[in-house]
Write a protein that holds these residues in place. Structure first.
Motif, PDB file in Angstrom:
ATOM      1  N   PRO A  34       0.808  -1.223   0.000  1.00  0.00           N
ATOM      2  CA  PRO A  34       0.000   0.000   0.000  1.00  0.00           C
ATOM      3  C   PRO A  34       0.840   1.270   0.000  1.00  0.00           C
ATOM      4  N   LEU A  35       1.997   1.234   0.637  1.00  0.00           N
ATOM      5  CA  LEU A  35       2.863   2.414   0.643  1.00  0.00           C
ATOM      6  C   LEU A  35       3.431   2.681  -0.747  1.00  0.00           C
ATOM      7  N   LEU A  36       3.738   1.625  -1.482  1.00  0.00           N
ATOM      8  CA  LEU A  36       4.213   1.803  -2.851  1.00  0.00           C
ATOM      9  C   LEU A  36       3.109   2.379  -3.734  1.00  0.00           C
ATOM     10  N   SER A  37       1.879   1.937  -3.521  1.00  0.00           N
ATOM     11  CA  SER A  37       0.751   2.502  -4.271  1.00  0.00           C
ATOM     12  C   SER A  37       0.558   3.977  -3.934  1.00  0.00           C
ATOM     13  N   LEU A  38       0.670   4.314  -2.652  1.00  0.00           N
ATOM     14  CA  LEU A  38       0.541   5.712  -2.239  1.00  0.00           C
ATOM     15  C   LEU A  38       1.649   6.563  -2.838  1.00  0.00           C
ATOM     16  N   LEU A  39       2.862   6.036  -2.869  1.00  0.00           N
ATOM     17  CA  LEU A  39       3.977   6.777  -3.456  1.00  0.00           C
ATOM     18  C   LEU A  39       3.757   7.007  -4.947  1.00  0.00           C
ATOM     19  N   THR A  40       3.207   6.019  -5.639  1.00  0.00           N
ATOM     20  CA  THR A  40       2.917   6.176  -7.067  1.00  0.00           C
ATOM     21  C   THR A  40       1.886   7.274  -7.301  1.00  0.00           C
ATOM     22  N   VAL A  41       0.845   7.288  -6.471  1.00  0.00           N
ATOM     23  CA  VAL A  41      -0.176   8.338  -6.587  1.00  0.00           C
ATOM     24  C   VAL A  41       0.438   9.711  -6.333  1.00  0.00           C
ATOM     25  N   LEU A  42       1.310   9.804  -5.345  1.00  0.00           N
ATOM     26  CA  LEU A  42       1.945  11.082  -5.035  1.00  0.00           C
ATOM     27  C   LEU A  42       2.866  11.543  -6.162  1.00  0.00           C
ATOM     28  N   LEU A  43       3.556  10.611  -6.800  1.00  0.00           N
ATOM     29  CA  LEU A  43       4.407  10.973  -7.933  1.00  0.00           C
ATOM     30  C   LEU A  43       3.581  11.549  -9.080  1.00  0.00           C
ATOM     31  N   VAL A  44       2.470  10.905  -9.390  1.00  0.00           N
ATOM     32  CA  VAL A  44       1.594  11.408 -10.451  1.00  0.00           C
ATOM     33  C   VAL A  44       1.015  12.769 -10.069  1.00  0.00           C
ATOM     34  N   LEU A  45       0.630  12.910  -8.806  1.00  0.00           N
ATOM     35  CA  LEU A  45       0.069  14.176  -8.340  1.00  0.00           C
ATOM     36  C   LEU A  45       1.112  15.290  -8.376  1.00  0.00           C
ATOM     37  N   ALA A  46       2.345  14.958  -8.023  1.00  0.00           N
ATOM     38  CA  ALA A  46       3.407  15.963  -8.051  1.00  0.00           C
ATOM     39  C   ALA A  46       3.698  16.422  -9.475  1.00  0.00           C
ATOM     40  N   ARG A  47       3.668  15.484 -10.416  1.00  0.00           N
ATOM     41  CA  ARG A  47       4.002  15.840 -11.798  1.00  0.00           C
ATOM     42  C   ARG A  47       2.868  16.590 -12.481  1.00  0.00           C
ATOM     43  N   TYR A  48       1.658  16.066 -12.383  1.00  0.00           N
ATOM     44  CA  TYR A  48       0.563  16.624 -13.172  1.00  0.00           C
ATOM     45  C   TYR A  48      -0.357  17.531 -12.359  1.00  0.00           C
ATOM     46  N   ALA A  50       0.912  19.373  -9.342  1.00  0.00           N
ATOM     47  CA  ALA A  50       1.727  20.491  -8.875  1.00  0.00           C
ATOM     48  C   ALA A  50       2.649  21.040  -9.952  1.00  0.00           C
ATOM     49  N   GLY A  51       2.829  20.299 -11.048  1.00  0.00           N
ATOM     50  CA  GLY A  51       3.656  20.790 -12.146  1.00  0.00           C
ATOM     51  C   GLY A  51       5.148  20.670 -11.912  1.00  0.00           C
ATOM     52  N   ILE A  52       5.576  19.745 -11.068  1.00  0.00           N
ATOM     53  CA  ILE A  52       7.004  19.530 -10.836  1.00  0.00           C
ATOM     54  C   ILE A  52       7.541  18.635 -11.945  1.00  0.00           C
ATOM     55  N   GLY A  53       8.574  19.095 -12.635  1.00  0.00           N
ATOM     56  CA  GLY A  53       9.148  18.306 -13.717  1.00  0.00           C
ATOM     57  C   GLY A  53       9.757  17.013 -13.211  1.00  0.00           C
ATOM     58  N   TRP A  54       9.816  16.029 -14.097  1.00  0.00           N
ATOM     59  CA  TRP A  54      10.348  14.731 -13.692  1.00  0.00           C
ATOM     60  C   TRP A  54      11.790  14.847 -13.214  1.00  0.00           C
ATOM     61  N   GLN A  55      12.586  15.691 -13.872  1.00  0.00           N
ATOM     62  CA  GLN A  55      13.987  15.821 -13.484  1.00  0.00           C
ATOM     63  C   GLN A  55      14.118  16.392 -12.076  1.00  0.00           C
ATOM     64  N   LYS A  56      13.371  17.449 -11.793  1.00  0.00           N
ATOM     65  CA  LYS A  56      13.407  18.028 -10.451  1.00  0.00           C
ATOM     66  C   LYS A  56      12.820  17.065  -9.424  1.00  0.00           C
ATOM     67  N   GLY A  59      15.216  14.326  -8.819  1.00  0.00           N
ATOM     68  CA  GLY A  59      16.383  14.900  -8.161  1.00  0.00           C
ATOM     69  C   GLY A  59      16.163  15.060  -6.667  1.00  0.00           C
ATOM     70  N   ARG A  60      14.969  15.523  -6.298  1.00  0.00           N
ATOM     71  CA  ARG A  60      14.646  15.641  -4.876  1.00  0.00           C
ATOM     72  C   ARG A  60      14.513  14.276  -4.219  1.00  0.00           C
ATOM     73  N   MET A  61      13.941  13.335  -4.945  1.00  0.00           N
ATOM     74  CA  MET A  61      13.829  11.991  -4.392  1.00  0.00           C
ATOM     75  C   MET A  61      15.207  11.350  -4.218  1.00  0.00           C
ATOM     76  N   GLY A  62      16.145  11.749  -5.076  1.00  0.00           N
ATOM     77  CA  GLY A  62      17.486  11.200  -4.960  1.00  0.00           C
ATOM     78  C   GLY A  62      18.157  11.563  -3.648  1.00  0.00           C
ATOM     79  N   TYR A  63      17.859  12.774  -3.140  1.00  0.00           N
ATOM     80  CA  TYR A  63      18.430  13.154  -1.853  1.00  0.00           C
ATOM     81  C   TYR A  63      17.933  12.236  -0.739  1.00  0.00           C
ATOM     82  N   MET A  64      16.695  11.787  -0.850  1.00  0.00           N
ATOM     83  CA  MET A  64      16.142  10.929   0.195  1.00  0.00           C
ATOM     84  C   MET A  64      16.783   9.551   0.207  1.00  0.00           C
ATOM     85  N   ILE A  65      17.323   9.129  -0.939  1.00  0.00           N
ATOM     86  CA  ILE A  65      17.983   7.822  -0.977  1.00  0.00           C
ATOM     87  C   ILE A  65      19.182   7.801  -0.035  1.00  0.00           C
TER      88      ILE A  65
END
Length: 245
Positions: A34-48, A50-56, A59-65
């Protein structure tokens, strides 16, 4: 900030309720699916939304790694779990790996939801609606709003410093030592810029008599539209239903 995007049109309070609902779900679920599903929804919501580009975005997710990967390894090794041992000689079971993955995904979900909120929220609107609707002390609200306003500025300063450093070198950094030195200098530059901005802001606030009165008026007004109430109600109902079933 692109005002034509969906999330930018919503008021800060409705998005804050949705943010808390996402945080509750992320804290409640303890399995990866369920957490992976929630993360997928948040990624789609962030891109389409909030308008955050995939690269940005990545890039922000990379810092969390940097934080999530050590947390995953330490949790998988230290937490006793059920199931078969995955590696001979190591106390790592399938249950421990599943729990470690859930912890790491939870971190990503909460981080990404916060990024969406910061990216799509005007700090001035945040101040107005928190002080007028929730009746929070405006001194406290202004502190939070300044953090929302300073984060993008500090990020931009870091990028400018990195580009200037690259121009002075005439080439990209080579080797681990040069990369570490570049990161250290960028952090020092950003930290110095943050101190300078804080001093300037504090001086301006003191000159304008900030905090001299227990209440204040606001030039702008932020209204909660019908869509905002729908978002708040839907977020609470969906989060409650998902935690019950």
């Amino acid at each position: 900030m692109n005002k034509g995007l969906k999330l930018h049109k919503l008021d800060p309070l409705s998005k804050l309720v949705a943010l808390f609902s996402v945080a509750l779900l992320a804290m409640y679920w303890d399995t990866p699916a369920p957490l992976l599903s929630l993360l997928t929804v948040l990624l789609v919501l962030a891109r389409y939304g909030a308008g955050i580009g995939w690269q940005k975005l990545f890039g922000r997710m990379g810092y969390m790694i940097i934080f999530a990967l050590p947390l995953f390894v330490i949790t998988a090794i230290s937490v006793p779990g059920e199931g078969a041992r995955l590696f001979p000689g190591l106390p790592i079971s399938a249950g421990a790996v599943s729990y470690a993955a859930a912890i790491s995904l939870r971190m990503f979900c909460m981080f990404l939801s916060s990024v969406i909120y910061i990216w799509s929220t005007d700090p001035q609107d945040f101040v107005v609606i928190m002080a007028n609707r929730l009746k929070l002390p405006y001194r406290l609200v202004y502190g939070v709003s300044m953090a929302l306003a300073f984060l993008p500025l500090l990020e931009k300063e870091g990028r400018v410093h990195a580009q200037a450093r690259k121009l002075r070198f005439g080439r990209a950094p080579r080797g681990l030592r040069e990369r570490v030195m570049l990161r250290r200098e960028s952090l020092i530059a950003v930290f110095s810029g943050a101190i300078r901005r804080v001093e300037q802001t504090a001086g301006a606030m003191e000159a304008k008599g900030f905090g001299a009165y227990s209440s204040r008026t606001y030039l702008r007004e932020v209204r909660i539209e019908r869509s905002g109430y729908v978002i708040m109600l839907t977020s609470v109902v969906l989060a409650s239903a998902m935690m019950m079933f």
